[in-house]
Design a protein around this motif. Structure first.
Motif, mmCIF file in Angstrom:
data_model
loop_
_atom_site.group_PDB
_atom_site.id
_atom_site.type_symbol
_atom_site.label_atom_id
_atom_site.label_comp_id
_atom_site.label_asym_id
_atom_site.label_seq_id
_atom_site.Cartn_x
_atom_site.Cartn_y
_atom_site.Cartn_z
ATOM 1 N N ARG A 257 0.830 -1.208 0.000
ATOM 2 C CA ARG A 257 0.000 0.000 0.000
ATOM 3 C C ARG A 257 0.865 1.259 0.000
ATOM 4 N NH1 ARG A 257 -4.867 1.233 4.369
ATOM 5 N NH2 ARG A 257 -5.683 3.096 3.308
ATOM 6 N N TRP A 258 1.975 1.208 0.730
ATOM 7 C CA TRP A 258 2.909 2.335 0.730
ATOM 8 C C TRP A 258 3.469 2.570 -0.667
ATOM 9 C CZ3 TRP A 258 8.603 1.932 2.532
ATOM 10 C CH2 TRP A 258 9.194 3.201 2.530
ATOM 11 N N SER A 259 3.807 1.492 -1.367
ATOM 12 C CA SER A 259 4.362 1.649 -2.716
ATOM 13 C C SER A 259 3.318 2.161 -3.700
ATOM 14 C CB SER A 259 4.929 0.311 -3.205
ATOM 15 O OG SER A 259 3.886 -0.615 -3.458
ATOM 16 N N ALA A 270 14.359 2.230 0.198
ATOM 17 C CA ALA A 270 14.095 2.103 1.631
ATOM 18 C C ALA A 270 14.148 0.647 2.079
ATOM 19 C CB ALA A 270 12.730 2.714 1.962
ATOM 20 N N ILE A 271 13.626 -0.279 1.261
ATOM 21 C CA ILE A 271 13.663 -1.707 1.622
ATOM 22 C C ILE A 271 15.097 -2.197 1.679
ATOM 23 C CG2 ILE A 271 13.062 -4.022 0.829
ATOM 24 C CD1 ILE A 271 10.474 -2.874 -0.277
ATOM 25 N N GLY A 272 15.921 -1.820 0.692
ATOM 26 C CA GLY A 272 17.324 -2.232 0.716
ATOM 27 C C GLY A 272 18.057 -1.704 1.938
ATOM 28 N N ALA A 273 17.836 -0.418 2.268
ATOM 29 C CA ALA A 273 18.473 0.151 3.456
ATOM 30 C C ALA A 273 17.969 -0.518 4.728
ATOM 31 C CB ALA A 273 18.213 1.653 3.508
ATOM 32 N N PHE A 274 16.676 -0.832 4.762
ATOM 33 C CA PHE A 274 16.092 -1.489 5.936
ATOM 34 C C PHE A 274 16.707 -2.866 6.162
ATOM 35 C CE2 PHE A 274 12.723 -4.207 7.739
ATOM 36 C CZ PHE A 274 12.494 -3.528 8.940
ATOM 37 N N CYS A 275 16.854 -3.659 5.104
ATOM 38 C CA CYS A 275 17.461 -4.988 5.243
ATOM 39 C C CYS A 275 18.922 -4.888 5.696
ATOM 40 C CB CYS A 275 17.366 -5.744 3.921
ATOM 41 S SG CYS A 275 15.686 -6.182 3.428
ATOM 42 N N THR A 276 19.624 -3.872 5.226
ATOM 43 C CA THR A 276 21.006 -3.678 5.671
ATOM 44 C C THR A 276 21.073 -3.361 7.152
ATOM 45 O OG1 THR A 276 21.617 -2.880 3.459
ATOM 46 C CG2 THR A 276 23.083 -2.320 5.283
ATOM 47 N N LEU A 277 20.178 -2.493 7.637
ATOM 48 C CA LEU A 277 20.162 -2.146 9.059
ATOM 49 C C LEU A 277 19.817 -3.351 9.928
ATOM 50 C CD1 LEU A 277 18.425 1.366 8.956
ATOM 51 C CD2 LEU A 277 20.847 0.854 9.353
ATOM 52 N N SER A 305 9.157 -8.541 0.692
ATOM 53 C CA SER A 305 8.437 -7.439 0.039
ATOM 54 C C SER A 305 9.187 -6.887 -1.162
ATOM 55 C CB SER A 305 8.198 -6.301 1.038
ATOM 56 O OG SER A 305 7.415 -6.721 2.121
ATOM 57 N N LEU A 306 10.438 -7.277 -1.327
ATOM 58 C CA LEU A 306 11.248 -6.721 -2.408
ATOM 59 C C LEU A 306 10.699 -7.104 -3.772
ATOM 60 C CD1 LEU A 306 13.837 -5.122 -3.044
ATOM 61 C CD2 LEU A 306 15.090 -7.294 -2.957
ATOM 62 N N LEU A 366 23.118 -3.052 0.535
ATOM 63 C CA LEU A 366 23.858 -1.855 0.115
ATOM 64 C C LEU A 366 23.986 -1.773 -1.398
ATOM 65 C CD1 LEU A 366 26.752 -1.679 2.754
ATOM 66 C CD2 LEU A 366 24.768 -0.158 2.546
ATOM 67 N N PHE A 367 24.229 -2.901 -2.035
ATOM 68 C CA PHE A 367 24.323 -2.907 -3.490
ATOM 69 C C PHE A 367 23.005 -2.472 -4.130
ATOM 70 C CE2 PHE A 367 23.455 -5.242 -7.435
ATOM 71 C CZ PHE A 367 24.450 -4.723 -8.248
ATOM 72 N N LEU A 368 21.877 -2.990 -3.608
ATOM 73 C CA LEU A 368 20.585 -2.612 -4.165
ATOM 74 C C LEU A 368 20.289 -1.135 -3.946
ATOM 75 C CD1 LEU A 368 18.395 -5.704 -3.177
ATOM 76 C CD2 LEU A 368 19.373 -5.154 -5.418
ATOM 77 N N VAL A 369 20.653 -0.605 -2.780
ATOM 78 C CA VAL A 369 20.446 0.818 -2.523
ATOM 79 C C VAL A 369 21.235 1.653 -3.529
ATOM 80 C CG1 VAL A 369 20.919 2.683 -0.888
ATOM 81 C CG2 VAL A 369 19.845 0.574 -0.094
ATOM 82 N N ALA A 370 22.497 1.276 -3.756
ATOM 83 C CA ALA A 370 23.327 2.023 -4.705
ATOM 84 C C ALA A 370 22.776 1.924 -6.123
ATOM 85 C CB ALA A 370 24.770 1.510 -4.654
ATOM 86 N N PHE A 371 22.351 0.733 -6.515
ATOM 87 C CA PHE A 371 21.842 0.559 -7.876
ATOM 88 C C PHE A 371 20.539 1.326 -8.081
ATOM 89 C CE2 PHE A 371 19.420 -1.558 -11.186
ATOM 90 C CZ PHE A 371 20.357 -1.707 -12.189
ATOM 91 N N PHE A 372 19.601 1.185 -7.133
ATOM 92 C CA PHE A 372 18.325 1.885 -7.278
ATOM 93 C C PHE A 372 18.519 3.401 -7.236
ATOM 94 C CE2 PHE A 372 16.321 -2.038 -5.131
ATOM 95 C CZ PHE A 372 16.269 -2.692 -6.352
#
Length: 471
Positions: A257-259, A270-277, A305-306, A366-372
């Motif tokens: 719903r957020w997306s 945000a999902i990539g950063a969340f999984c990294t944290l 959710s990715l 981190l890789f997904l955050v950088a790519f996105f």
């Protein structure tokens, strides 16, 4: 949603739920059995990847069998093959034999998913498809939670009991499909887009699908190994895996719903950063059972959710008429990522220890955050069109006021012109309310042509008198 549609969807959903209970903890059983037999993490990773290789092969080939024999018979064939491969794994415990059996089992399992998904997609129209697919995901994840909870019970029986229970559930799942009337929806053949074509259309969707396959496969195949090596008993491992799937089930709808309300690229970042944290928290926080359960709950919600958010982003960028082919292509990309996950992640665990699993999760995030983020800078989200706000000249009242002002100005000029030449300005007869249509261009009088101005207006427009002068 009509009762008839619910009745038509009940049988495939019930069959999926029954088969999903056993399939939900089969990967965990195989990982634990191989580890107990003294196999290395690399061997465990390769055996686990065989299942996802089978998924990728089935995603390309199984639609041909489905189109040839129909939904019900195809489901019976695929589910029976799942039961046979599981029983053979209980009889033969050689790792390379399990590699072949898991390959065949993955090919058959994705055939079951193809039957159910195509059944639901073609049974309802666009108004109810979302709800039908939501029921599909809920059935799948609920079965996974229940299956993980059964892990401790079946493993306590020892021997091949776990494989026997899983095979029985796969066989029982045929009953709902076999007992319904032999009426099934028709589907059309749709070939998936090539990976290169998908990359050019939606690099973010492709990378999100691939990263989701890597992460989800690592959760199912290597997370049980991590939990066992930190000292948890088998029943606790099943409970922890159930917590992961429960997080995926409960957080799926809020993230979706957020997306829908925001830019999906930002949601993916945000999902990539969340999984990294979350991975960093597992590595560095002081850990007990409850903290670990909470972090795994959140990790499941983020990792699972990715894929749907990536598919939603790809659908936003899809050309007209290519949604079905794009969906199948992304499913193939996801299966390729799942097949490559254990061989890629298990060496990291071998080099860095059991905690290498969460180092791999963090690096992937981190890789997904950088790519996105890079894709967003190259191709930002389209700016929505500014909402329409009526101004005074655009509204009907404003137009009426504008015309009235012109007429008033023309009437004021009329008095001055009549005093000089007696000619009638044409603005006096603009927009008549009654009478014949206005004259053509040959009869229009211009003030700089005295000969034309001397013609009486009554001859050109009979029945229309000039506006009286204002005094």
């Amino acid at each position: 949603m009509s009762r008839q549609l619910l009745a038509m969807a009940l049988a495939p959903l019930l069959g999926l739920f029954i088969l999903g209970i056993g399939n939900g903890f089969l990967a965990t059983v195989i990982t634990l059995r191989l580890d107990a037999a003294g196999q290395s993490a690399v061997v465990i990773g390769w055996v686990s990847s065989a299942y996802f290789i089978g998924l990728a092969l089935g995603a390309m080939l199984n639609d041909r069998l489905l189109l040839r024999i129909g939904h019900i018979r195809a489901y019976g064939s695929f589910a029976s093959l799942v039961a046979v491969t599981v029983l053979l794994q209980g009889l033969v415990e050689h790792p390379w034999a399990w590699f072949l059996l898991r390959l065949i089992g993955g090919w058959a399992t994705v055939g079951v998913y193809l039957v159910i998904e195509s059944w639901l997609l073609t049974a309802g129209d666009q108004k109810v498809r979302g709800r039908l697919l939501a029921l599909y995901m809920i059935s799948l994840y609920a079965a996974g939670v229940l299956g993980q909870l059964l892990l401790g019970v079946t493993e306590a029986l020892g021997g091949a009991a776990s494989f026997m229970v899983i095979a029985m559930l796969a066989s029982l799942s045929v009953l709902p499909m076999a007992m319904i009337p032999r009426v099934s929806p028709l589907i059309e053949k749709a070939e998936p887009l090539s990976p290169l074509r998908l990359i050019t259309l939606t690099p973010t969707g492709v990378m999100g699908s691939f990263g989701s396959g890597v992460a989800v496969a690592a959760v199912y195949t290597l997370l049980p190994l991590y939990l066992q090596r930190i000292g948890l008993p088998v029943d606790r491992i099943g409970q922890m895996m159930a917590v992961v799937v429960l997080g995926a089930m409960l957080l799926q709808y809020p993230v979706g719903r957020w997306s829908d309300r925001h830019d999906r690229q930002l949601v993916l970042i945000a999902i990539g950063a969340f999984c990294t944290l979350i991975s960093a928290a597992v590595l560095w926080l002081p850990m007990n059972l409850w903290i670990l359960a909470g972090l795994l709950f959140l990790l499941g919600g983020g990792v699972f959710s990715l894929y749907p958010v990536a598919v939603g982003h790809a659908a936003d960028r899809a050309p007209a008429g290519a949604l079905v082919r794009m969906s199948q292509g992304l499913l193939l990309i996801n299966a390729i990522g799942s097949a490559l996950s254990p061989p890629l992640v298990s060496p990291v665990m071998g080099a860095l220890g059991d905690a290498g699993l969460f180092w791999a999760f963090g690096a992937l995030g981190l890789f997904l955050v950088a790519f996105f983020g890079w894709r967003r800078s190259v191709r930002p989200a389209p700016v929505p069109v500014a909402p329409f706000s009526p101004s005074t000249p655009m509204s009907s009242v404003g137009a009426e006021l504008a015309v009235t002002e012109e007429l008033m100005q023309g009437a004021m000029e009329h008095e001055h012109v009549e005093d000089l030449s007696g000619a009638v300005p044409e603005v006096a007869v603009a927009e008549p309310l009654v009478g014949p249509p206005p004259p053509d261009e040959a009869h229009i009088a211009y003030f700089d042509e005295p000969e034309a101005a001397e013609a009486p207006a009554q001859e050109e427009l009979p029945g229309i008198e000039p506006l009286p002068a204002r005094g």
